[in-house]
Design an enzyme around this catalytic site. Sequence first.
Site: not given
Length: 214
Positions: A49, A98-100
């Site tokens: 990210r 933040a994963s998904h």
Amino acid sequence: MTIQINCIKAYDVRGQIPNELNADIAYRIGNAMVKFLRAKRIVVGRDIRLSSEGLMKAVSNGIYEAGAEVLDIGLSGTEMVYFGTSHLEADGGIMITASHNPADYNGLKLVKEGVRPISIDTGLREIRKLAESNERQLAKVRGVHTAVNIFDSYIEHILSYVDVSKLKPLKLVVNAGNGGAGAVIDSLESYLPFEFIKVHHEPDGTFPNGVPNP
């Protein structure tokens, strides 16, 4: 000053950038984690990210100022931070991810010695209180930064779960979602009797092909 941190959830830290999670909050959490664990060494990794590199620097500054060493494994998956915490015999680990969630979110996943997850019942509540206060853990001697490459050891560890000689040839579609998993697939490829068809394989923190949600 004392603040209220609302991005600490039951099992991790997750919030929208920058109003719910930002560099100040990340710094506070990194600093508080050292104090809570009485840690000397903490593994830190990050996802692809666009906000992750800045948050990682802030978390690391919090750790340094508390007097602990940052074992920086760089771009990684959450599971690699977990592996690294055990492999390097660290006192804890922090994964910036933040994963998904959508691209404008980010977060932190925290573990302690033995790769035991830190949830609201096993330390997050205490870390939150420390982070919200205006008292920082400031050591007389600032901690150090150590870049550590655990990638090959991680690949070896993954392969230890299977007997490669018993695997049958397969053609597999793999979708990294423009995240960081592509490099792991590339490294495993030479060991496995599989043909990989790679989709959205290149890391890209803008997620041009959609939200990274499997």
